[in-house]
Design a protein around this motif. Structure first.
Motif, PDB file in Angstrom:
ATOM      1  N   GLU A  21      -0.951   4.924 -16.694  1.00  0.00           N
ATOM      2  CA  GLU A  21      -0.002   4.208 -15.844  1.00  0.00           C
ATOM      3  C   GLU A  21       1.440   4.676 -16.102  1.00  0.00           C
ATOM      4  O   GLU A  21       2.178   5.004 -15.166  1.00  0.00           O
ATOM      5  N   LEU A  22       1.839   4.704 -17.355  1.00  0.00           N
ATOM      6  CA  LEU A  22       3.213   5.104 -17.678  1.00  0.00           C
ATOM      7  C   LEU A  22       3.472   6.575 -17.367  1.00  0.00           C
ATOM      8  O   LEU A  22       4.575   6.940 -16.943  1.00  0.00           O
ATOM      9  N   TYR A  64      10.837   7.585 -12.762  1.00  0.00           N
ATOM     10  CA  TYR A  64      11.314   6.287 -13.242  1.00  0.00           C
ATOM     11  C   TYR A  64      11.967   6.443 -14.597  1.00  0.00           C
ATOM     12  O   TYR A  64      11.566   7.276 -15.406  1.00  0.00           O
ATOM     13  N   SER A  65      12.967   5.604 -14.859  1.00  0.00           N
ATOM     14  CA  SER A  65      13.491   5.513 -16.214  1.00  0.00           C
ATOM     15  C   SER A  65      12.526   4.610 -16.977  1.00  0.00           C
ATOM     16  O   SER A  65      11.589   4.076 -16.401  1.00  0.00           O
ATOM     17  N   ARG A  66      12.773   4.397 -18.224  1.00  0.00           N
ATOM     18  CA  ARG A  66      11.849   3.590 -19.034  1.00  0.00           C
ATOM     19  C   ARG A  66      11.439   2.328 -18.282  1.00  0.00           C
ATOM     20  O   ARG A  66      12.274   1.504 -17.952  1.00  0.00           O
ATOM     21  N   LYS A  67      10.160   2.201 -18.022  1.00  0.00           N
ATOM     22  CA  LYS A  67       9.631   1.134 -17.177  1.00  0.00           C
ATOM     23  C   LYS A  67       9.367  -0.138 -17.977  1.00  0.00           C
ATOM     24  O   LYS A  67       8.253  -0.406 -18.369  1.00  0.00           O
ATOM     25  N   ASN A  68      10.415  -0.910 -18.233  1.00  0.00           N
ATOM     26  CA  ASN A  68      10.273  -2.216 -18.881  1.00  0.00           C
ATOM     27  C   ASN A  68       9.410  -2.167 -20.147  1.00  0.00           C
ATOM     28  O   ASN A  68       8.507  -2.971 -20.316  1.00  0.00           O
ATOM     29  N   LEU A  69       9.699  -1.222 -21.026  1.00  0.00           N
ATOM     30  CA  LEU A  69       8.858  -1.048 -22.205  1.00  0.00           C
ATOM     31  C   LEU A  69       8.901  -2.248 -23.142  1.00  0.00           C
ATOM     32  O   LEU A  69       7.868  -2.634 -23.694  1.00  0.00           O
ATOM     33  N   LEU A  70      10.060  -2.867 -23.299  1.00  0.00           N
ATOM     34  CA  LEU A  70      10.163  -4.031 -24.180  1.00  0.00           C
ATOM     35  C   LEU A  70       9.350  -5.202 -23.625  1.00  0.00           C
ATOM     36  O   LEU A  70       8.608  -5.864 -24.352  1.00  0.00           O
ATOM     37  N   GLU A  71       9.465  -5.423 -22.332  1.00  0.00           N
ATOM     38  CA  GLU A  71       8.696  -6.488 -21.677  1.00  0.00           C
ATOM     39  C   GLU A  71       7.194  -6.218 -21.793  1.00  0.00           C
ATOM     40  O   GLU A  71       6.394  -7.117 -22.050  1.00  0.00           O
ATOM     41  N   ARG A  72       6.810  -4.965 -21.616  1.00  0.00           N
ATOM     42  CA  ARG A  72       5.397  -4.575 -21.720  1.00  0.00           C
ATOM     43  C   ARG A  72       4.904  -4.761 -23.154  1.00  0.00           C
ATOM     44  O   ARG A  72       3.771  -5.201 -23.380  1.00  0.00           O
ATOM     45  N   ALA A  73       5.733  -4.427 -24.139  1.00  0.00           N
ATOM     46  CA  ALA A  73       5.360  -4.620 -25.546  1.00  0.00           C
ATOM     47  C   ALA A  73       5.154  -6.109 -25.841  1.00  0.00           C
ATOM     48  O   ALA A  73       4.215  -6.474 -26.562  1.00  0.00           O
ATOM     49  N   ASP A  74       6.016  -6.954 -25.288  1.00  0.00           N
ATOM     50  CA  ASP A  74       5.848  -8.411 -25.440  1.00  0.00           C
ATOM     51  C   ASP A  74       4.489  -8.848 -24.890  1.00  0.00           C
ATOM     52  O   ASP A  74       3.784  -9.643 -25.512  1.00  0.00           O
ATOM     53  N   LYS A  91       0.846  -1.196   0.000  1.00  0.00           N
ATOM     54  CA  LYS A  91       0.000   0.000   0.000  1.00  0.00           C
ATOM     55  C   LYS A  91       0.881   1.246   0.000  1.00  0.00           C
ATOM     56  O   LYS A  91       1.835   1.348   0.759  1.00  0.00           O
ATOM     57  N   GLY A  92       0.567   2.178  -0.904  1.00  0.00           N
ATOM     58  CA  GLY A  92       1.325   3.417  -1.011  1.00  0.00           C
ATOM     59  C   GLY A  92       2.532   3.343  -1.926  1.00  0.00           C
ATOM     60  O   GLY A  92       3.141   4.362  -2.234  1.00  0.00           O
ATOM     61  N   SER A  93       2.891   2.144  -2.395  1.00  0.00           N
ATOM     62  CA  SER A  93       4.058   2.007  -3.274  1.00  0.00           C
ATOM     63  C   SER A  93       3.727   2.555  -4.660  1.00  0.00           C
ATOM     64  O   SER A  93       2.570   2.592  -5.087  1.00  0.00           O
ATOM     65  N   ILE A  94       4.760   2.965  -5.355  1.00  0.00           N
ATOM     66  CA  ILE A  94       4.585   3.481  -6.714  1.00  0.00           C
ATOM     67  C   ILE A  94       3.983   2.401  -7.605  1.00  0.00           C
ATOM     68  O   ILE A  94       3.100   2.681  -8.422  1.00  0.00           O
ATOM     69  N   ARG A  95       4.425   1.176  -7.433  1.00  0.00           N
ATOM     70  CA  ARG A  95       3.892   0.081  -8.256  1.00  0.00           C
ATOM     71  C   ARG A  95       2.393  -0.101  -8.047  1.00  0.00           C
ATOM     72  O   ARG A  95       1.632  -0.230  -9.003  1.00  0.00           O
ATOM     73  N   ARG A  96       1.954  -0.103  -6.780  1.00  0.00           N
ATOM     74  CA  ARG A  96       0.521  -0.278  -6.523  1.00  0.00           C
ATOM     75  C   ARG A  96      -0.271   0.898  -7.081  1.00  0.00           C
ATOM     76  O   ARG A  96      -1.315   0.715  -7.705  1.00  0.00           O
ATOM     77  N   GLU A  97       0.233   2.095  -6.863  1.00  0.00           N
ATOM     78  CA  GLU A  97      -0.463   3.281  -7.368  1.00  0.00           C
ATOM     79  C   GLU A  97      -0.597   3.203  -8.891  1.00  0.00           C
ATOM     80  O   GLU A  97      -1.672   3.468  -9.436  1.00  0.00           O
ATOM     81  N   ALA A  98       0.487   2.845  -9.568  1.00  0.00           N
ATOM     82  CA  ALA A  98       0.461   2.759 -11.031  1.00  0.00           C
ATOM     83  C   ALA A  98      -0.516   1.677 -11.500  1.00  0.00           C
ATOM     84  O   ALA A  98      -1.278   1.892 -12.450  1.00  0.00           O
ATOM     85  N   ASN A  99      -0.493   0.518 -10.841  1.00  0.00           N
ATOM     86  CA  ASN A  99      -1.440  -0.555 -11.190  1.00  0.00           C
ATOM     87  C   ASN A  99      -2.882  -0.108 -11.003  1.00  0.00           C
ATOM     88  O   ASN A  99      -3.739  -0.371 -11.845  1.00  0.00           O
ATOM     89  N   VAL A 121       4.436   7.296 -25.654  1.00  0.00           N
ATOM     90  CA  VAL A 121       3.889   7.689 -24.350  1.00  0.00           C
ATOM     91  C   VAL A 121       5.028   8.120 -23.439  1.00  0.00           C
ATOM     92  O   VAL A 121       4.970   9.178 -22.805  1.00  0.00           O
ATOM     93  N   TRP A 122       6.072   7.303 -23.386  1.00  0.00           N
ATOM     94  CA  TRP A 122       7.174   7.602 -22.480  1.00  0.00           C
ATOM     95  C   TRP A 122       7.855   8.922 -22.835  1.00  0.00           C
ATOM     96  O   TRP A 122       8.256   9.688 -21.973  1.00  0.00           O
ATOM     97  N   ASN A 123       7.950   9.186 -24.135  1.00  0.00           N
ATOM     98  CA  ASN A 123       8.605  10.414 -24.590  1.00  0.00           C
ATOM     99  C   ASN A 123       7.685  11.632 -24.553  1.00  0.00           C
ATOM    100  O   ASN A 123       8.111  12.738 -24.881  1.00  0.00           O
ATOM    101  N   GLY A 124       6.426  11.418 -24.190  1.00  0.00           N
ATOM    102  CA  GLY A 124       5.474  12.523 -24.113  1.00  0.00           C
ATOM    103  C   GLY A 124       4.936  12.977 -25.461  1.00  0.00           C
ATOM    104  O   GLY A 124       4.410  14.087 -25.579  1.00  0.00           O
TER     105      GLY A 124
END
Length: 161
Positions: free
Chosen positions: A110-111, A119-129, A61-69, A152-155
């Motif tokens: 989310e991104l 965050y730096s690029r958040k696992n974009l290749l894995e997410r694309a897969d 609870k309160g983590s960046i990951r949970r908030e993003a999810n 998205v990441w580059n705005g």
């Protein structure tokens, strides 16, 4: 995709946790053994996960990951409310273009949140897969998914585009 329909069977009778009101229309996190371990599914006001203990450990609870999810899944919940849950689910299951548009919207929010937290690029290749794979019914190519995620990441992509 059939998993989404099977999850509905376990909406009652499984362990649940209430969500804060700021996540409305999401209200509860529901544990379901039918849910794939690393996947989240939203059905109306309920976020379906595989295991509450794992959810709390990996996304405290309160983590960046949970908030993003939750930002991602709240987007789906809002859209389900807007379109009607049955219409939304049926379209999501059978219409790859609709599914892709819905995932683009949720991934955008989310991104954008991850980016806002430095965050730096958040696992974009894995997410694309993932987005181009069987979990999402091969809705787009890996190249299209990765191009979108990079924009998205580059705005350079927003929901108004």
């Amino acid at each position: 995709m059939i998993r989404v329909m099977l999850l509905a069977v376990c909406i009652t009778g499984c362990r649940t946790a209430d969500l804060e009101s700021r996540w409305r229309p999401l209200r509860k996190v529901v544990e379901s053994p039918l849910q794939k371990e690393d996947m989240l599914t939203t059905l109306g006001s309920r976020l379906i996960i595989n295991n509450l203990d794992t959810w709390n450990k990996n996304s405290p609870k309160g983590s960046i990951r949970r908030e993003a999810n939750l930002i991602h899944e709240r987007t789906h919940s809002l859209r389900q409310k807007e379109l009607g849950i049955l219409t939304y689910i049926l379209r999501y299951l059978v219409d790859k273009k609709f599914r892709w548009e819905e995932e683009k919207l949720a991934n955008y929010y989310e991104l954008s949140y991850y980016r806002s937290k430095g965050y730096s690029r958040k696992n974009l290749l894995e997410r694309a897969d993932l987005l181009s794979g069987p979990e999402y019914g091969y809705m787009v190519s890996k190249e299209e998914a990765l191009t979108f995620l990079n924009k998205v990441w580059n705005g350079t992509w927003s929901p108004d585009d």
